[in-house]
Design a protein around this motif. Sequence first.
Motif, PDB file in Angstrom:
ATOM      1  N   LEU A 252       0.817  -1.206   0.000  1.00 56.39           N
ATOM      2  CA  LEU A 252       0.000   0.000   0.000  1.00 56.39           C
ATOM      3  C   LEU A 252       0.854   1.262   0.000  1.00 56.39           C
ATOM      4  CD1 LEU A 252      -2.872  -1.054   2.392  1.00 56.39           C
ATOM      5  CD2 LEU A 252      -2.878  -0.820  -0.094  1.00 56.39           C
ATOM      6  N   ALA A 253       1.986   1.180   0.654  1.00 53.61           N
ATOM      7  CA  ALA A 253       2.871   2.340   0.667  1.00 53.61           C
ATOM      8  C   ALA A 253       3.344   2.661  -0.742  1.00 53.61           C
ATOM      9  CB  ALA A 253       4.063   2.087   1.575  1.00 53.61           C
ATOM     10  N   ILE A 254       3.727   1.624  -1.466  1.00 49.57           N
ATOM     11  CA  ILE A 254       4.205   1.831  -2.824  1.00 49.57           C
ATOM     12  C   ILE A 254       3.078   2.336  -3.712  1.00 49.57           C
ATOM     13  CG2 ILE A 254       5.209   0.729  -4.852  1.00 49.57           C
ATOM     14  CD1 ILE A 254       6.563  -1.244  -3.029  1.00 49.57           C
ATOM     15  N   VAL A 255       1.938   1.687  -3.604  1.00 53.62           N
ATOM     16  CA  VAL A 255       0.791   2.104  -4.409  1.00 53.62           C
ATOM     17  C   VAL A 255       0.466   3.572  -4.138  1.00 53.62           C
ATOM     18  CG1 VAL A 255      -1.702   1.867  -4.647  1.00 53.62           C
ATOM     19  CG2 VAL A 255      -0.258  -0.163  -4.674  1.00 53.62           C
ATOM     20  N   THR A 256       0.403   3.903  -2.888  1.00 56.82           N
ATOM     21  CA  THR A 256       0.050   5.265  -2.514  1.00 56.82           C
ATOM     22  C   THR A 256       0.986   6.289  -3.121  1.00 56.82           C
ATOM     23  OG1 THR A 256      -0.791   4.465  -0.411  1.00 56.82           O
ATOM     24  CG2 THR A 256      -0.321   6.810  -0.580  1.00 56.82           C
ATOM     25  N   SER A 257       2.279   6.055  -2.946  1.00 57.52           N
ATOM     26  CA  SER A 257       3.199   7.082  -3.427  1.00 57.52           C
ATOM     27  C   SER A 257       3.262   7.104  -4.945  1.00 57.52           C
ATOM     28  CB  SER A 257       4.585   6.900  -2.813  1.00 57.52           C
ATOM     29  OG  SER A 257       4.962   5.557  -2.837  1.00 57.52           O
ATOM     30  N   THR A 258       3.146   5.959  -5.564  1.00 53.83           N
ATOM     31  CA  THR A 258       3.184   5.930  -7.025  1.00 53.83           C
ATOM     32  C   THR A 258       1.965   6.630  -7.622  1.00 53.83           C
ATOM     33  OG1 THR A 258       4.334   3.812  -6.951  1.00 53.83           O
ATOM     34  CG2 THR A 258       3.361   4.464  -9.051  1.00 53.83           C
ATOM     35  N   VAL A 259       0.814   6.282  -7.113  1.00 57.12           N
ATOM     36  CA  VAL A 259      -0.408   6.907  -7.608  1.00 57.12           C
ATOM     37  C   VAL A 259      -0.360   8.413  -7.362  1.00 57.12           C
ATOM     38  CG1 VAL A 259      -2.882   7.150  -7.218  1.00 57.12           C
ATOM     39  CG2 VAL A 259      -1.876   4.882  -7.414  1.00 57.12           C
ATOM     40  N   SER A 260       0.096   8.790  -6.199  1.00 58.86           N
ATOM     41  CA  SER A 260       0.195  10.214  -5.888  1.00 58.86           C
ATOM     42  C   SER A 260       1.058  10.934  -6.909  1.00 58.86           C
ATOM     43  CB  SER A 260       0.802  10.416  -4.500  1.00 58.86           C
ATOM     44  OG  SER A 260      -0.084   9.941  -3.518  1.00 58.86           O
ATOM     45  N   ALA A 261       2.240  10.395  -7.130  1.00 55.56           N
ATOM     46  CA  ALA A 261       3.165  11.042  -8.055  1.00 55.56           C
ATOM     47  C   ALA A 261       2.553  11.145  -9.448  1.00 55.56           C
ATOM     48  CB  ALA A 261       4.476  10.268  -8.105  1.00 55.56           C
ATOM     49  N   ALA A 262       1.936  10.068  -9.885  1.00 54.94           N
ATOM     50  CA  ALA A 262       1.342  10.053 -11.219  1.00 54.94           C
ATOM     51  C   ALA A 262       0.243  11.108 -11.335  1.00 54.94           C
ATOM     52  CB  ALA A 262       0.785   8.672 -11.532  1.00 54.94           C
ATOM     53  N   CYS A 263      -0.547  11.222 -10.301  1.00 61.00           N
ATOM     54  CA  CYS A 263      -1.639  12.190 -10.328  1.00 61.00           C
ATOM     55  C   CYS A 263      -1.108  13.619 -10.381  1.00 61.00           C
ATOM     56  CB  CYS A 263      -2.518  12.017  -9.095  1.00 61.00           C
ATOM     57  SG  CYS A 263      -3.545  10.549  -9.179  1.00 61.00           S
ATOM     58  N   TRP A 264      -0.176  13.906  -9.525  1.00 56.82           N
ATOM     59  CA  TRP A 264       0.396  15.251  -9.521  1.00 56.82           C
ATOM     60  C   TRP A 264       0.901  15.609 -10.902  1.00 56.82           C
ATOM     61  CZ3 TRP A 264      -0.311  18.830  -6.057  1.00 56.82           C
ATOM     62  CH2 TRP A 264      -0.580  18.479  -4.736  1.00 56.82           C
ATOM     63  N   LYS A 265       1.607  14.661 -11.486  1.00 53.67           N
ATOM     64  CA  LYS A 265       2.201  14.908 -12.793  1.00 53.67           C
ATOM     65  C   LYS A 265       1.123  15.223 -13.820  1.00 53.67           C
ATOM     66  CE  LYS A 265       5.814  12.677 -12.947  1.00 53.67           C
ATOM     67  NZ  LYS A 265       6.681  11.520 -12.878  1.00 53.67           N
ATOM     68  N   ALA A 266      -0.049  14.621 -13.636  1.00 55.01           N
ATOM     69  CA  ALA A 266      -1.125  14.822 -14.601  1.00 55.01           C
ATOM     70  C   ALA A 266      -2.020  15.995 -14.211  1.00 55.01           C
ATOM     71  CB  ALA A 266      -1.953  13.551 -14.706  1.00 55.01           C
ATOM     72  N   GLY A 267      -1.603  16.723 -13.178  1.00 56.74           N
ATOM     73  CA  GLY A 267      -2.400  17.864 -12.767  1.00 56.74           C
ATOM     74  C   GLY A 267      -3.623  17.483 -11.961  1.00 56.74           C
ATOM     75  N   LEU A 268      -3.614  16.281 -11.447  1.00 60.50           N
ATOM     76  CA  LEU A 268      -4.730  15.835 -10.612  1.00 60.50           C
ATOM     77  C   LEU A 268      -4.305  15.784  -9.155  1.00 60.50           C
ATOM     78  CD1 LEU A 268      -6.019  12.862 -12.769  1.00 60.50           C
ATOM     79  CD2 LEU A 268      -6.995  15.156 -12.568  1.00 60.50           C
ATOM     80  N   GLN A 269      -5.251  15.980  -8.288  1.00 65.23           N
ATOM     81  CA  GLN A 269      -4.931  15.875  -6.883  1.00 65.23           C
ATOM     82  C   GLN A 269      -5.389  14.531  -6.348  1.00 65.23           C
ATOM     83  OE1 GLN A 269      -6.244  18.812  -4.009  1.00 65.23           O
ATOM     84  NE2 GLN A 269      -5.344  20.329  -5.341  1.00 65.23           N
ATOM     85  N   PRO A 270      -4.458  13.757  -5.835  1.00 66.52           N
ATOM     86  CA  PRO A 270      -4.835  12.470  -5.262  1.00 66.52           C
ATOM     87  C   PRO A 270      -5.324  12.670  -3.836  1.00 66.52           C
ATOM     88  CG  PRO A 270      -2.476  12.763  -5.096  1.00 66.52           C
ATOM     89  CD  PRO A 270      -3.024  14.016  -5.735  1.00 66.52           C
ATOM     90  N   MET A 271      -6.382  11.999  -3.485  1.00 60.82           N
ATOM     91  CA  MET A 271      -6.839  12.050  -2.099  1.00 60.82           C
ATOM     92  C   MET A 271      -6.943  10.636  -1.567  1.00 60.82           C
ATOM     93  SD  MET A 271      -8.905  15.195  -1.953  1.00 60.82           S
ATOM     94  CE  MET A 271      -9.978  15.937  -3.094  1.00 60.82           C
ATOM     95  N   MET A 272      -6.258  10.409  -0.494  1.00 62.34           N
ATOM     96  CA  MET A 272      -6.263   9.092   0.097  1.00 62.34           C
ATOM     97  C   MET A 272      -7.524   8.943   0.937  1.00 62.34           C
ATOM     98  SD  MET A 272      -2.880   7.728   1.923  1.00 62.34           S
ATOM     99  CE  MET A 272      -3.002   6.200   2.828  1.00 62.34           C
TER     100      MET A 272
END
Lengths: 347, 347
Positions: A95-115
């Motif tokens: 989950l730690a990996i998923v969280t940080s990866t998804v977060s990074a990907a979202c930021w890059k795409a101009g999206l805000q990830p919310m856990m």
Amino acid sequence: MILSVASPASAVPPPPRRATLDEVARSAGVSRSTASRALSGGVASAAAVDAVRRATERLGFVPNRAARGLARQRTDAIALVIPETPSFIFYDPFLAIVTSTVSAACWKAGLQPMMVLMDPDDPVHTIERFLHLGNVDGMIVTSFHHNRPVEDLLKTASLPAVFIGRPPSGSGFPYVDVANRAGARSATEHLLGRGRRHIACLSGSFDMAAAVDRRDGFWDAHRSAGVEPGPCLEGAFTARSGLILARRLLAEHPETDAIFAQSDALAAGAIQALTAAGRLVPDDLAVVGFDDFSTATEVFPNLTTVAQPVTELAQAAADLMIGHLETGQWGDWPQILPTELVVRQSA
Amino acid sequence: MILSVASPASAVPPPPRRATLDEVARSAGVSRSTASRALSGGVASAAAVDAVRRATERLGFVPNRAARGLARQRTDAIALVIPETPSFIFYDPFLAIVTSTVSAACWKAGLQPMMVLMDPDDPVHTIERFLHLGNVDGMIVTSFHHNRPVEDLLKTASLPAVFIGRPPSGSGFPYVDVANRAGARSATEHLLGRGRRHIACLSGSFDMAAAVDRRDGFWDAHRSAGVEPGPCLEGAFTARSGLILARRLLAEHPETDAIFAQSDALAAGAIQALTAAGRLVPDDLAVVGFDDFSTATEVFPNLTTVAQPVTELAQAAADLMIGHLETGQWGDWPQILPTELVVRQSA
DNA sequence: CTGTTAGCGCATTCAT
DNA sequence: ATGAATGCGCTAACAG
């Protein structure tokens, strides 16, 4: 003099109020709509674009998210939904990996990830309200346990969703996954190849698709080899569970000469139980894990394990979601990512 | 017939558009402002409150976050800022606990937590723009390395902020922390109490306050006991670093009879190096860690370690931030939470 | 206690 | 290519 004491040059920072588009437009000598277009890549003369860009920098303009969201009818935010009790999330590298990866990907795409942590036992009212149009544009769901209420809740959210890990069959959610079954099979084959004939399986909870799939792979290998599979003990994907299950295994199935553990944590716990019982790994019992997280090289002996590409998995899920948000279409799914057996010392 | 094929009853789901406050108000037979007050606990007659409540349920109304944010000039969101390279975040249980605790606390308080991963090496432009009024109401910063650009960035954000872990001295940020120095001291004293006289310290990077404080505590214990402290080797808080540092230690300081490792991961790595070199733990070398994360009981022998209350720490930080948002005042800080030595097998 | 009136900051028609 | 006008959904004065 007194005045300068009362209000030294450095004492009063500029008012923290942010500049608005209106001010940028005025400062650039254009209308607000032109400024808006210039910033969001609409039609505008080069001169206008340039003037607006400079005004933007001069004023330190940063668009107001809420206002933009209101006007465009989208939030540019996506939810990462984890229906799991917090006490487990703490210790799960997946989950730690998923969280940080998804977060990074979202930021890059101009999206805000919310856990969105979602204790299945809680009155999920808050989250239920949250997962609706107007708060996020979509959701990525992971660590899903078979759980009807939660499944229904996700469905009624009527939001675009992608699962990480196979969702309940028939749910129709797009998803990505790793080749759990094939990976488990290769691990088991490795053990069989080393001449082991009494292999047990230490499993996570069968309310998760990953546990079921890995068990099936374990069986596949045995069937192909014409060897009778050893017992499959169900627990959780944790070290504690590995400890307990391995103890039980030693007591109830003393003939066991190898263990396929469905996670590195399970394997680590098992090794600890074996060591404590005076069994040598891999000599007396060989052990292979699943994950290839840091635990694999922190325990002794180092774990032979099935590496799963969690980063790529999370990235694929994010890409699927992002693509859908941008095009309105779903890309190819399911995407099943390959695993790889990493041979170290434990088997 | 053709028409019914083109649009069968079940093919077109009801428009997913959410109800608005306006509709709720109308349905309840009151004005929009009354509905607004009724929902947000303002003055309103019991009858009005009831009517609005029922209309809300009937229509499945859920307030639009963006609209509310725009009108109230606050976002009800806070940023959890982690200025750390993703590759490290993956494997850090500390951050996992902090993340989930802060998240849960925020949700409970009606705030939306947003994880802001911030690779210090990246062009942080995106994040720079994000950390400004209008996107979040405040921020909680953790895992901070001494790093001027990032520090400046956080300051110019002119947002209320609270640090988890001691911030750079003089920065003036409110913070919470654990008693790193006292904890390290107690660990070292435990080793001294067992008769060890050549104790080495395996340290995290000194650009983090925790590493410095734990080293100081290591020295404190020696000074009080009148014993010359052994070497203090600097690395990172990881198992890999523990492995490398311990190897170096064996080579350069063979007289060492105990190790104080500043994290469980460091300790795990060290134990692996020691075991590989044929040294017995704790007989030849005693090892004590710091954290008491799951690793502590996953390695063999189980780790004697300094337990730090990470959950409480994160909760305290969240409470501080939430309190400030609600009252405009900062509660008591710094809050320094106590640690506790947990004695197991490794020392 | 309630309804009316204005915005919040931005995107987006529609004319020009 | 540009500007004026309108509205997104909600809160907060303001009168009543």
